[in-house]
Write an enzyme that holds these catalytic residues in place. Sequence first.
Site, PDB file in Angstrom:
ATOM      1  N   LYS A 203      35.480  47.414  26.225  1.00 40.65           N
ATOM      2  CA  LYS A 203      34.806  46.809  24.938  1.00 40.65           C
ATOM      3  C   LYS A 203      33.950  47.625  24.357  1.00 40.65           C
ATOM      4  O   LYS A 203      33.674  47.834  22.868  1.00 40.65           O
ATOM      5  CB  LYS A 203      34.297  45.618  25.583  1.00 40.65           C
ATOM      6  CG  LYS A 203      33.296  44.567  24.388  1.00 40.65           C
ATOM      7  CD  LYS A 203      32.880  43.541  24.817  1.00 40.65           C
ATOM      8  CE  LYS A 203      33.725  42.320  24.944  1.00 40.65           C
ATOM      9  NZ  LYS A 203      32.940  41.302  25.512  1.00 40.65           N
ATOM     10  N   GLU A 209      34.198  54.856  34.354  1.00 38.88           N
ATOM     11  CA  GLU A 209      35.350  55.206  34.855  1.00 38.88           C
ATOM     12  C   GLU A 209      36.594  55.094  33.918  1.00 38.88           C
ATOM     13  O   GLU A 209      37.497  56.351  33.934  1.00 38.88           O
ATOM     14  CB  GLU A 209      35.746  54.325  35.832  1.00 38.88           C
ATOM     15  CG  GLU A 209      34.810  54.100  37.100  1.00 38.88           C
ATOM     16  CD  GLU A 209      33.928  52.852  36.811  1.00 38.88           C
ATOM     17  OE1 GLU A 209      33.213  52.525  37.718  1.00 38.88           O
ATOM     18  OE2 GLU A 209      33.569  52.592  35.714  1.00 38.88           O
ATOM     19  N   GLY A 263      35.213  39.445  30.617  1.00 40.97           N
ATOM     20  CA  GLY A 263      36.318  40.751  31.161  1.00 40.97           C
ATOM     21  C   GLY A 263      37.425  40.143  31.917  1.00 40.97           C
ATOM     22  O   GLY A 263      38.498  40.370  31.784  1.00 40.97           O
ATOM     23  N   ARG A 264      36.860  39.286  32.884  1.00 45.61           N
ATOM     24  CA  ARG A 264      38.079  38.748  33.979  1.00 45.61           C
ATOM     25  C   ARG A 264      38.827  37.534  33.423  1.00 45.61           C
ATOM     26  O   ARG A 264      39.664  37.209  34.019  1.00 45.61           O
ATOM     27  CB  ARG A 264      37.162  38.423  35.197  1.00 45.61           C
ATOM     28  CG  ARG A 264      35.974  37.558  35.043  1.00 45.61           C
ATOM     29  CD  ARG A 264      35.198  37.363  36.243  1.00 45.61           C
ATOM     30  NE  ARG A 264      34.136  36.686  36.255  1.00 45.61           N
ATOM     31  CZ  ARG A 264      32.825  37.191  35.839  1.00 45.61           C
ATOM     32  NH1 ARG A 264      32.672  38.333  35.181  1.00 45.61           N
ATOM     33  NH2 ARG A 264      31.846  36.220  35.789  1.00 45.61           N
ATOM     34  N   GLU A 349      33.828  37.703  41.577  1.00 51.84           N
ATOM     35  CA  GLU A 349      32.787  38.170  40.519  1.00 51.84           C
ATOM     36  C   GLU A 349      32.088  37.166  39.814  1.00 51.84           C
ATOM     37  O   GLU A 349      31.110  37.127  39.389  1.00 51.84           O
ATOM     38  CB  GLU A 349      33.460  39.178  39.554  1.00 51.84           C
ATOM     39  CG  GLU A 349      32.603  39.829  38.652  1.00 51.84           C
ATOM     40  CD  GLU A 349      33.435  40.910  37.935  1.00 51.84           C
ATOM     41  OE1 GLU A 349      33.289  42.028  38.441  1.00 51.84           O
ATOM     42  OE2 GLU A 349      33.731  40.929  36.633  1.00 51.84           O
ATOM     43  N   HIS A 380      53.164  39.108  58.870  1.00 49.61           N
ATOM     44  CA  HIS A 380      53.179  40.401  59.975  1.00 49.61           C
ATOM     45  C   HIS A 380      52.133  41.337  59.966  1.00 49.61           C
ATOM     46  O   HIS A 380      52.032  42.381  60.266  1.00 49.61           O
ATOM     47  CB  HIS A 380      54.470  41.058  59.473  1.00 49.61           C
ATOM     48  CG  HIS A 380      55.955  40.499  59.852  1.00 49.61           C
ATOM     49  ND1 HIS A 380      56.422  40.300  61.056  1.00 49.61           N
ATOM     50  CD2 HIS A 380      56.472  39.729  58.887  1.00 49.61           C
ATOM     51  CE1 HIS A 380      57.609  39.620  60.996  1.00 49.61           C
ATOM     52  NE2 HIS A 380      57.686  39.308  59.558  1.00 49.61           N
ATOM     53  N   LYS A 508      26.379  50.708  39.121  1.00 48.11           N
ATOM     54  CA  LYS A 508      26.664  51.700  37.876  1.00 48.11           C
ATOM     55  C   LYS A 508      25.357  52.382  37.673  1.00 48.11           C
ATOM     56  O   LYS A 508      25.383  53.632  37.335  1.00 48.11           O
ATOM     57  CB  LYS A 508      26.893  50.972  36.682  1.00 48.11           C
ATOM     58  CG  LYS A 508      28.598  50.139  36.610  1.00 48.11           C
ATOM     59  CD  LYS A 508      28.731  49.686  35.336  1.00 48.11           C
ATOM     60  CE  LYS A 508      30.073  48.801  35.596  1.00 48.11           C
ATOM     61  NZ  LYS A 508      30.336  48.181  34.124  1.00 48.11           N
TER      62      LYS A 508
END
Length: 542
Positions: A203, A209, A263-264, A349, A380, A508
């Site tokens: 955004k 990153e 964002g999510r 979050e 398993h 951050k």
Amino acid sequence: MTDSKAAAWDVVAGLARRQDAAAIRPLLDSDPGRAARFGFRAAGLLLDLSRTSLTEPVLAALLALAEASGVTRFRDAMAAGEKVNTTEGRAALHMALRAPAGGFHTGGQDASAVVRGTLDAMAGFVRGVHEGSIRGAGGDRFTDVVNIGIGGSDLGPAMVTRALWRHGMPMRAHYLANVDAHAWEALRPTLDPRRTLVLVASKTFTTQETMTNAHLVRGWLVQGLGEAAAARHLAALSTNLPATAAFGIAPERVFGFEEWVGGRFSLWSAVGLSIALACGIEAFAGLLAGARAMDDHFLAAPPEANLPLLLAATEVWHVNFLGYPARAVLPYDERLSRFAAHLQQVEMESLGKRVTLDGQPVAHATGPVVFGEPGTNAQHSFLQLIHQGSTPVPVDFVLVARPDHAHAGSHRILLANALAQAEALALGRTEAEARAEMARGGMDQAAIDRLAPHRTFPGNRPSTSILLPALTPASLGALVALYEHKVACLGAFWGINPFDQWGVELGKQLAGGILPALAGDTPASDAATAAMVAEIRRLQAG
């Protein structure tokens, strides 16, 4: 906590103190009609709560707690475009991303109309790529799209594309999130720069990153195609036009989204461009339609039939009143292999908060730990702990009735395993049953005595099951929206803000100060960090 909420909370707590409050097997054994009464339907999905310890009195008390907590008021405020994200002064209008124009408003703005304009621009771009009017610098058609983003700009789109992509769809999609350059080095050899379209999803166009990876990939394009050609292979999902222009991206290839899109919760927005490119604009439209069907249900259904509210109430029962600190998500469909990862962000979050809306410490547990894997894989690995561990872990089973392949036998085995796990968790196996089984197998008494405790399963381990008729864009959209709305309900139940994420920001900030220390330019401020930096630099020098 208001007096009415405290009183409602105490009623549920009283029910939870009953000796049989966590019992499930007796409820199933004594009531053949339980599955019908605790099965709820909406938007093509079936939510089965029968393998929990919910009873009619418990559910009624939880719904009374929802009323006292203002869950429906919070829902309506969110839908009205009010600034329910109070710490950031923003609305949370992800429902507008899948609504027709006029559907949702905020701040005097027709939020849905703004979204429709962006979707129309996206559709035009996708059609141009698929039809060949938008090509690479050398005239080649694009066959691959690389989405560079992290968090909500990666997890949701990657999950959906993995779920919906089929052989023969328009493009292959790849997702680059980790700043660890090993991720890029593993992806790079599979791509041809002449046929690769790169989306940079940020955004602000400043996410460390994402921009680090963006510069790596842009450098690869320049190396393979030349500086002038690279721009033909770039697009951005951002609101920072000066920064995208400086990066070399033409304004008509920048697709934005509003500040009221968290964002999510953003896969329905321009952030979902990679989904549309890989799976087709019709699939993306179907995804939005399925989510909109769940939105309509959430906004209109009464609490006692409202799937997101019921799912949230079940979680409150498990977390706050039975003391279960985690939940496993087990989709019995390989295509949903990234579903749990997406939910980890959507839920943890959102709900990992320790203060209430007014800044006071919360007086109870909030979001549980969420983890998961495709179902038969989990059988398993960690399901041993869920069956026989000392602390119950509720499970969400996600099942798909009809597969997209012709291997009916394989699918029956898959579904049989899912249903067996849910049954085993709920019913368990008593010591008497374990002893009888071993005796039928011819085991001697001494061995039976020795092994009986190990072969006893406590049962009464809760699970919910969500059944999809088939995994389609619409059913997946409804499933994801179900969990989004569950999160909003839990925010109201717990009196916290589910739409901010200040904890993400601290790391951050600290990373920015540590970078110069790793380069040897400044000392680290924390002694433990300084010691580790020194050791890293020693190993790098050696």
